[in-house]
Scaffold this motif. Structure first.
Motif, PDB file in Angstrom:
ATOM      1  N   UNK A 139       7.373   5.319  -9.680  1.00  0.00           N
ATOM      2  CA  UNK A 139       6.158   5.898 -10.263  1.00  0.00           C
ATOM      3  C   UNK A 139       5.041   6.092  -9.254  1.00  0.00           C
ATOM      4  N   UNK A 140       5.372   6.345  -8.012  1.00  0.00           N
ATOM      5  CA  UNK A 140       4.384   6.556  -6.940  1.00  0.00           C
ATOM      6  C   UNK A 140       3.415   5.389  -6.812  1.00  0.00           C
ATOM      7  N   UNK A 141       3.969   4.201  -6.930  1.00  0.00           N
ATOM      8  CA  UNK A 141       3.187   2.978  -6.773  1.00  0.00           C
ATOM      9  C   UNK A 141       3.756   2.165  -5.614  1.00  0.00           C
ATOM     10  N   UNK A 142       2.929   1.328  -4.994  1.00  0.00           N
ATOM     11  CA  UNK A 142       3.485   0.369  -4.035  1.00  0.00           C
ATOM     12  C   UNK A 142       4.301  -0.678  -4.798  1.00  0.00           C
ATOM     13  N   UNK A 200       6.087  -1.772 -20.284  1.00  0.00           N
ATOM     14  CA  UNK A 200       7.454  -1.263 -20.215  1.00  0.00           C
ATOM     15  C   UNK A 200       7.411   0.022 -19.409  1.00  0.00           C
ATOM     16  N   UNK A 201       7.929  -0.019 -18.202  1.00  0.00           N
ATOM     17  CA  UNK A 201       7.873   1.129 -17.308  1.00  0.00           C
ATOM     18  C   UNK A 201       9.231   1.819 -17.234  1.00  0.00           C
ATOM     19  N   UNK A 202       9.194   3.134 -17.212  1.00  0.00           N
ATOM     20  CA  UNK A 202      10.412   3.915 -17.077  1.00  0.00           C
ATOM     21  C   UNK A 202      10.398   4.551 -15.700  1.00  0.00           C
ATOM     22  N   UNK A 203      11.370   4.187 -14.888  1.00  0.00           N
ATOM     23  CA  UNK A 203      11.413   4.717 -13.522  1.00  0.00           C
ATOM     24  C   UNK A 203      12.423   5.851 -13.429  1.00  0.00           C
ATOM     25  N   UNK A 204      12.257   6.637 -12.378  1.00  0.00           N
ATOM     26  CA  UNK A 204      13.176   7.754 -12.139  1.00  0.00           C
ATOM     27  C   UNK A 204      14.543   7.207 -11.782  1.00  0.00           C
ATOM     28  N   UNK A 227       0.795  -1.228   0.000  1.00  0.00           N
ATOM     29  CA  UNK A 227       0.000   0.000   0.000  1.00  0.00           C
ATOM     30  C   UNK A 227       0.827   1.278   0.000  1.00  0.00           C
ATOM     31  N   UNK A 228       2.009   1.290   0.597  1.00  0.00           N
ATOM     32  CA  UNK A 228       2.804   2.511   0.715  1.00  0.00           C
ATOM     33  C   UNK A 228       3.383   2.875  -0.645  1.00  0.00           C
ATOM     34  N   UNK A 229       3.133   4.115  -1.084  1.00  0.00           N
ATOM     35  CA  UNK A 229       3.659   4.518  -2.385  1.00  0.00           C
ATOM     36  C   UNK A 229       5.140   4.855  -2.271  1.00  0.00           C
TER      37      UNK A 229
END
Length: 84
Positions: free
Chosen positions: A61-64, A76-80, A54-56
């Motif tokens: 990407x502000x996801x748990x 295909x996700x691009x993360x910081x 649950x914690x972002x």
């Protein structure tokens, strides 16, 4: 899983787990005086579930983590970029 050790007095080499330990202390263990080991163990287990489900997390990407992992399996996700 491979167990890996870092040199003594070099916490910057293990920054991710050090950051997690700080969060665990601040958000879970530091808020309550536990009466027993079992109470503390239960609190840590509940926090781990919260942390992963649950914690972002701003770096993913502000996801748990659980949700990010599921999305990464199909998209295909691009993360910081995270600097350590």
């Amino acid at each position: 899983i491979e167990h890996e050790r870092i040199p003594p007095r070099t916490p910057n080499m293990n920054a991710h787990i050090e950051a997690f330990h700080r969060l665990l202390e601040e958000e879970c263990l530091g808020r309550v005086a536990f009466d027993s080991y079992e109470e503390a163990y239960q609190a840590v287990m509940e926090y781990m579930k919260f942390y992963n489900e649950r914690r972002i997390h701003s770096s993913i990407l502000d996801l748990p983590p659980h949700e990010f992992y599921k999305k990464a399996q199909t998209e295909s996700l691009i993360i910081k970029e995270v600097r350590v």
